[in-house]
Design a protein around this motif. Structure first.
Motif, mmCIF file in Angstrom:
data_model
loop_
_atom_site.group_PDB
_atom_site.id
_atom_site.type_symbol
_atom_site.label_atom_id
_atom_site.label_comp_id
_atom_site.label_asym_id
_atom_site.label_seq_id
_atom_site.Cartn_x
_atom_site.Cartn_y
_atom_site.Cartn_z
ATOM 1 N N SER A 95 0.830 -1.208 0.000
ATOM 2 C CA SER A 95 0.000 0.000 0.000
ATOM 3 C C SER A 95 0.867 1.262 0.000
ATOM 4 O O SER A 95 0.620 2.191 -0.776
ATOM 5 C CB SER A 95 -0.912 -0.003 1.233
ATOM 6 O OG SER A 95 -1.636 1.206 1.326
ATOM 7 N N TYR A 99 1.071 4.052 -2.982
ATOM 8 C CA TYR A 99 0.680 5.428 -2.659
ATOM 9 C C TYR A 99 1.826 6.407 -2.922
ATOM 10 O O TYR A 99 1.598 7.543 -3.349
ATOM 11 C CB TYR A 99 0.239 5.519 -1.198
ATOM 12 C CG TYR A 99 -0.358 6.855 -0.830
ATOM 13 C CD1 TYR A 99 -1.606 7.232 -1.325
ATOM 14 C CD2 TYR A 99 0.327 7.741 -0.007
ATOM 15 C CE1 TYR A 99 -2.160 8.465 -1.008
ATOM 16 C CE2 TYR A 99 -0.219 8.981 0.324
ATOM 17 C CZ TYR A 99 -1.470 9.327 -0.183
ATOM 18 O OH TYR A 99 -2.006 10.550 0.138
ATOM 19 N N ARG A 102 1.651 7.735 -6.398
ATOM 20 C CA ARG A 102 0.268 8.041 -6.767
ATOM 21 C C ARG A 102 0.153 9.085 -7.879
ATOM 22 O O ARG A 102 -0.861 9.113 -8.590
ATOM 23 C CB ARG A 102 -0.516 8.498 -5.536
ATOM 24 C CG ARG A 102 -0.050 9.805 -4.918
ATOM 25 C CD ARG A 102 -0.686 10.008 -3.540
ATOM 26 N NE ARG A 102 -0.237 11.240 -2.880
ATOM 27 C CZ ARG A 102 0.917 11.368 -2.240
ATOM 28 N NH1 ARG A 102 1.775 10.346 -2.190
ATOM 29 N NH2 ARG A 102 1.239 12.502 -1.650
ATOM 30 N N VAL A 129 -3.621 3.079 -6.563
ATOM 31 C CA VAL A 129 -2.871 4.049 -5.756
ATOM 32 C C VAL A 129 -2.792 3.664 -4.278
ATOM 33 O O VAL A 129 -2.541 4.504 -3.428
ATOM 34 C CB VAL A 129 -3.441 5.476 -5.904
ATOM 35 C CG1 VAL A 129 -3.195 6.006 -7.298
ATOM 36 C CG2 VAL A 129 -4.922 5.525 -5.573
ATOM 37 N N GLY A 130 -3.007 2.382 -3.967
ATOM 38 C CA GLY A 130 -2.672 1.903 -2.635
ATOM 39 C C GLY A 130 -3.798 1.735 -1.645
ATOM 40 O O GLY A 130 -3.559 1.243 -0.542
ATOM 41 N N SER A 131 -5.025 2.139 -1.975
ATOM 42 C CA SER A 131 -6.137 1.861 -1.065
ATOM 43 C C SER A 131 -6.346 0.351 -1.024
ATOM 44 O O SER A 131 -6.430 -0.289 -2.076
ATOM 45 C CB SER A 131 -7.418 2.540 -1.557
ATOM 46 O OG SER A 131 -7.300 3.930 -1.481
#
Length: 219
Positions: A95, A99, A102, A129-131
């Protein structure tokens, strides 16, 4: 006028299912560009740690760069702490890595599966983007929209809004989960031109991990 586009979706589908003491991670091996098949034997699965496997679809260049980046960070962690990184720790690292990029993201859609520190199966699903979210099962890639309704119907993960919180792991046995994965891929290959050729299945349990390959449609 020609326009530079740094991204291309090379297709393919990834699925992961978590059980009480196992995790199944699977992906097809087709690598496509538009209506062209570039490879029929391109693995989308990477072993990142002892009990942790990453499956990724999207742009192949970004997928490989992301896998190498995570493998290097895991090696540094192992040297610093004298132990392998756990699956939840790898989930947080992935994550953070996504991010950090991003504003020019890795065009990779990831499913991370393995066993947590209690030996229970865990699946983490991501956006670009890491969510991320820990779930009982997940699918990513071009065939995900075809597979998720079947997985929802068969596995019925409890809502995270229910109180008290319920366990998200599937009640299926390991062999039944593997059979379900084979069924959803066989179905998706009938409708998705970017999924096919071979199915690579990795099963992680307390005794280690083992890999299995079966044939899918080649047209």
């Amino acid at each position: 006028m020609a326009r530079f586009d740094p991204y291309e979706n090379n297709g393919g589908t990834c699925v992961a299912i978590a059980g009480a003491d196992y995790c199944v991670v699977a992906a097809d091996t087709r690598l496509s560009a538009g209506y062209n098949i570039l490879s029929r034997d391109s693995s989308k699965i990477a072993h990142l740690a002892d009990k942790c496997v990453l499956a990724s679809s999207g742009f192949q260049g970004d997928v490989k760069a992301l896998q190498r980046n995570l493998a290097a960070k895991e090696l540094v962690y192992e040297h610093n702490h004298n132990k392998k990184m756990s699956c939840p720790a790898m989930a947080q690292l992935l994550s953070n890595t996504l991010y950090y990029k991003r504003f020019f993201p890795y065009y990779a859609f990831n499913v991370l599966g393995g066993l947590d520190s209690h030996g229970k199966g865990c699946v983490f699903t991501y956006d670009a983007v890491g969510s991320y979210e820990r779930t009982g099962y997940s699918a990513q890639g071009t065939g995900a929209a075809l597979m998720m309704p079947v997985l929802d119907n068969q596995l019925k993960s409890p809502s995270p809004l229910l109180l008290p919180a319920r366990d998200a792991v599937t009640p299926l046995s390991e062999s039944d989960a593997v059979d379900l994965v084979k069924d959803v891929f066989a179905s998706a290959t009938e409708r998705d031109i970017y999924t096919g050729d071979k199915l690579e299945i990795v099963v992680i349990n307390s005794s280690g991990s083992h890999r299995e390959c079966i044939e899918l449609r080649k047209d």
